[in-house]
Design an enzyme around this catalytic site. Structure first.
Site, PDB file in Angstrom:
ATOM      1  N   GLU A 113      44.434 -54.736  71.823  1.00 37.89           N
ATOM      2  CA  GLU A 113      45.591 -54.791  72.379  1.00 37.89           C
ATOM      3  C   GLU A 113      46.669 -56.007  71.846  1.00 37.89           C
ATOM      4  O   GLU A 113      45.667 -56.702  71.637  1.00 37.89           O
ATOM      5  CB  GLU A 113      46.272 -54.216  73.401  1.00 37.89           C
ATOM      6  N   LYS A 115      48.016 -59.629  73.066  1.00 40.46           N
ATOM      7  CA  LYS A 115      48.115 -59.944  74.399  1.00 40.46           C
ATOM      8  C   LYS A 115      49.781 -61.105  74.073  1.00 40.46           C
ATOM      9  O   LYS A 115      49.708 -61.976  73.588  1.00 40.46           O
ATOM     10  CB  LYS A 115      46.944 -61.033  74.441  1.00 40.46           C
ATOM     11  N   CYS A 408      74.990 -97.965  73.850  1.00 44.74           N
ATOM     12  CA  CYS A 408      75.072 -96.364  72.723  1.00 44.74           C
ATOM     13  C   CYS A 408      74.544 -96.637  71.771  1.00 44.74           C
ATOM     14  O   CYS A 408      75.605 -97.622  71.182  1.00 44.74           O
ATOM     15  CB  CYS A 408      75.827 -95.721  73.373  1.00 44.74           C
TER      16      CYS A 408
HETATM   17  S1  IVH Z   1      45.701 -55.817  80.644  1.00 43.99           S
HETATM   18  C1  IVH Z   1      42.058 -57.568  83.643  1.00 43.99           C
HETATM   19  N1  IVH Z   1      46.769 -56.500  78.278  1.00 43.99           N
HETATM   20  O1  IVH Z   1      46.495 -62.106  79.573  1.00 43.99           O
HETATM   21  C2  IVH Z   1      43.028 -58.049  82.933  1.00 43.99           C
HETATM   22  N2  IVH Z   1      46.470 -58.346  79.861  1.00 43.99           N
HETATM   23  O2  IVH Z   1      45.168 -63.845  81.073  1.00 43.99           O
HETATM   24  C3  IVH Z   1      44.102 -56.506  82.674  1.00 43.99           C
HETATM   25  N3  IVH Z   1      48.369 -59.925  78.628  1.00 43.99           N
HETATM   26  O3  IVH Z   1      47.466 -61.524  83.506  1.00 43.99           O
HETATM   27  C4  IVH Z   1      44.766 -57.303  82.028  1.00 43.99           C
HETATM   28  N4  IVH Z   1      49.300 -58.478  77.226  1.00 43.99           N
HETATM   29  O4  IVH Z   1      49.628 -61.729  82.379  1.00 43.99           O
HETATM   30  C5  IVH Z   1      46.541 -56.580  79.216  1.00 43.99           C
HETATM   31  N5  IVH Z   1      47.532 -56.063  76.757  1.00 43.99           N
HETATM   32  C6  IVH Z   1      47.396 -56.802  77.517  1.00 43.99           C
HETATM   33  C7  IVH Z   1      48.379 -58.019  77.738  1.00 43.99           C
HETATM   34  C8  IVH Z   1      47.805 -59.032  78.688  1.00 43.99           C
HETATM   35  C9  IVH Z   1      49.218 -59.857  77.922  1.00 43.99           C
HETATM   36  C10 IVH Z   1      48.215 -61.240  79.859  1.00 43.99           C
HETATM   37  C11 IVH Z   1      48.449 -60.339  81.444  1.00 43.99           C
HETATM   38  C12 IVH Z   1      47.560 -61.078  82.351  1.00 43.99           C
HETATM   39  C13 IVH Z   1      47.130 -62.030  81.490  1.00 43.99           C
HETATM   40  C14 IVH Z   1      45.421 -62.177  81.272  1.00 43.99           C
END
Ligand code: IVH
Length: 666
Positions: A113, A115, A408
């Site tokens: 996925e 991030k 200024c």
């Molecule tokens: S899964 C156990 N999926 O990344 C953690 N997190 O660095 C489960 N985040 O606090 C999170 N995209 O805010 C997950 N596709 C995604 C994500 C994602 C962004 C963020 C989330 C988390 C942080 C961790």
């Protein structure tokens, strides 16, 4: 009638929810905005006429009425863990090795996925209805931000589908601000003299942590769902199936999520996105790799802070090296001086960067950046270029430390440091640099919206001395413009016409155009509606201003100060004398019913609910939505419902519409 209305209301809500889903989740609208607005208005009207039928899950109820005093802390039923990070293909392979070893020869696949660079939240649905939303906080407990979450249109208030929805379903995901909305928000903030957000993540977090849901609603936040928290029944045997169920329930799931059979496929996907990430209208700071099957996740388990079945792959921030050719100091519309580095042009993350804001003089001192220095620049949230490092070892010995301006740079007038020592301000209110910025703002789209009066023309008007203040614009004649650069006769008439046309803009636009600190378009609208004229705002005490719904103490102080500055009266008088006559939306506020509290219930003949509450406010009283012993009057129309009963039980005086009109005395 009520039964009929009930059916109609339900039908409209269903229709509107369907279009919200098509527009905000699937990006596939089926009807025009205008048609959507018409449906929405129809629903709002029916609900106004039948207030007893309003329920919190109605699309009209996304914005809560009252600002919150503060957030309460809520404990997550299932903790929100964090993730371990990797930064290279080798580290990803090492992660895969660990997974393989622990799964003991079993076959497994991954889900890869994006991030999303926003902030994690948890949504709680009970029987398919959104009942709570909380930030991640420390993972164990976060802030209850339900009122703000409800304003995000991509988040359904009611899940789609008939049956099969678990009684308790916690959805976790990322709230984010699209890059385009972030750029626009900062543009408006800069114009209004408010500090800009450094990146979309900060903007999203700041917008979600506001006590006024109405402002959150204007911030265009969005959401992607990516996992579950507490669940009364599973949605699928694996993660991918769960995400598909999310989609069917109307929850937004990122469209770029992919399955990968092995770590080589995972790495390929990660490398592709590292290159293509700039094509998205939201920021990603890496990828997330998750073991797909839940039974295998159970085997892998978690360490104290992070699960062993997932890992993030973080992109390196894009940086470039270049040289500071010079450091300019610019003056803003409220006189604040901002240092800006002019750079030798360099390519960074797809655009050529020539300038970087140094924010303030504290930052210049901290970095000790000097003209001629080689610097490393980075795009904050990959958008605004920032100087992050000065290569001091490459410095020419001749380079002198940057000297704080003692005058200024535009008008040579005196300057003053603020108490915290961060900002330096030009004190000359006649400074032409400030005037230029004030006029650009005055004529801007969100304010007086004067077409054809762009920044270049404004600069000429000031440099030639034709304009020295707002009011001078309205006295300009066509012949005076004729001598300016690129000003044909036709363009000159267009400018004059556009200026004249702006004389009758609504009052709120004029209030916004004055450039009062902390007062943007939205607060200007609230002030205009509440007070009805500039004179009334000017006459209000600071307490009265702070007492206005949605006007916080900082805004109240700023408005009060502005109207008590010696120059303000003259500026406003001049504008009115020059023929500016803002359209006055509401009649002047009186204090006939000062201090009293009213509750409106049932259908009135001559007022909608909103109009009645407006009239109450304008008479100096306070409308409230619930009856208590403190209520002075209950204004009851047809089909008044339980509020009337409560009033009678508590002995609160009940009045009808005729009596109400008499009390208003108009
Ligand atoms: S899964 C156990 N999926 O990344 C953690 N997190 O660095 C489960 N985040 O606090 C999170 N995209 O805010 C997950 N596709 C995604 C994500 C994602 C962004 C963020 C989330 C988390 C942080 C961790």
């Amino acid at each position: 009638m009520a039964k009929d209305a009930g059916r109609q209301i339900e039908q409209l809500r269903k229709e509107i929810r369907r279009h919200d889903h098509l527009y905000y989740v699937l990006n596939r609208p089926e009807i025009s905005d205008r048609r959507y607005d018409a449906l929405f208005a129809e629903l709002a009207e029916l609900e106004r006429a039948n207030p007893e039928l309003v329920t919190p899950d109605s699309p009209t109820q996304r914005v809560a009425g009252q600002p919150l005093e503060g957030f309460t802390t809520v404990r997550h039923a299932v903790p929100m863990l964090s993730m371990d990070n990797t930064y290279s293909a080798e580290e990803l392979r090492a992660f895969d090795e660990r997974v393989r070893r622990q799964l003991d020869g079993g076959t497994y696949d991954y889900v890869v996925e994006l991030k999303i660079d926003g902030l994690a939240i948890s949504l709680r649905y009970e029987e398919g209805i959104l009942v709570a939303g909380a930030t991640r906080g420390d993972g164990e407990s976060g802030d209850d931000v339900t009122a703000n979450i409800r304003t995000i249109k991509a988040i359904p208030l009611v899940l789609l589908g008939n049956g099969g929805i678990p009684a308790v379903l916690e959805v976790r995901g990322e709230v984010y601000m699209p890059t385009s909305s972030f750029v626009e928000l900062n543009r408006l903030r800069e114009e209004a003299g408010e500090p800009c957000f450094a990146n979309p993540r900060n903007a999203a977090a700041g917008s979600l942590k506001l006590l006024e849901a109405r402002i959150t609603a204007s911030r265009n936040l969005s959401f992607f769902a990516y996992s579950t928290g507490q669940l009364s029944a599973p949605l699928g045997v694996d993660h991918y199936e769960t995400l598909e169920r999310f989609r069917k329930l109307g929850l937004p799931v990122n469209p770029h999520i992919k399955k990968a059979r092995d770590i080589d496929e995972v790495i390929d996907i990660c490398v592709d996105w590292d290159h293509n990430r700039h094509d998205l209208d939201y920021q990603i700071d890496g990828m997330v790799i998750k073991v797909n099957r839940f039974d295998q996740r159970d085997i892998l388990g978690a360490t104290g802070r992070a699960p062993r079945w997932c890992i993030s792959y973080k992109f390196a921030a894009e940086q470039a090296e270049t040289v500071v050719e010079s450091i300019d100091v610019q003056v803003g519309k409220s006189g604040i001086l901002t240092p800006v580095a002019n750079l030798r042009p360099v390519l960074l993350a797809g655009t050529t960067v020539k300038r970087a804001s140094l924010h303030n003089f504290d930052e210049v001192r901290r970095l000790d950046v000097r003209e001629g220095d080689t610097v490393v620049i980075e795009k904050a949230g990959e958008i605004i270029p920032q100087v992050v490092e000065v290569k001091k070892e490459q410095r020419q010995t001749r380079a002198a430390p940057f000297k704080l301006p003692s005058r200024c740079p535009n008008c040579g007038g005196p300057v003053k440091r603020d108490e915290e020592g961060v900002y330096i301000r030009c004190l000359n209110s006649a400074c032409s640099g400030q005037l230029k910025e004030r006029l650009k703002y005055f004529a801007g789209r969100g304010q007086m919206d004067i077409e054809h009066l762009g920044p270049a023309l404004i600069e000429q008007l000031i440099e030639t001395g034709l304009v020295k203040g707002f009011a001078d614009l309205y006295r300009l004649r066509k012949e005076q413009l004729a001598g300016l650069d690129r000003m044909a006769e036709k363009s000159a008439s267009n400018v004059i016409e556009a200026i004249q046309e702006s004389k009758r803009r609504p009052l709120w636009r004029l209030i916004a155009a004055l450039g009062i600190r902390h007062i943007g378009g939205q607060s200007a609208q609230i002030l205009a509606e509440h007070f009805g004229s500039l004179e009334a705002i000017g006459a209000a005490t600071q307490q009265e201003l702070a007492g206005v719904d949605q006007i916080g103490p900082t805004m109240a102080e700023s408005v009060y100060q502005y109207f008590h500055e010696p120059d303000t009266t003259a500026v406003i008088e001049e504008l009115l004398k020059a023929g500016v006559s803002p359209e006055q939306l509401k009649t002047r506020r009186s204090d006939k019913l000062a201090g009293m509290t009213f509750v409106v219930t049932g259908t009135l003949e001559n007022f909608s609910r909103q109009q009645a509450e407006q009239a109450i406010r304008q008479a100096g009283a306070k409308p409230s939505s619930s009856v208590s012993r403190k209520t002075d009057f209950v204004l009851a129309g047809d089909n008044p419902g339980s509020k009337l009963e409560k009033a009678l039980k508590l002995g609160v005086k009940v009045i009808d519409e005729q009596e109400f009109v008499k009390m208003l005395g108009n």
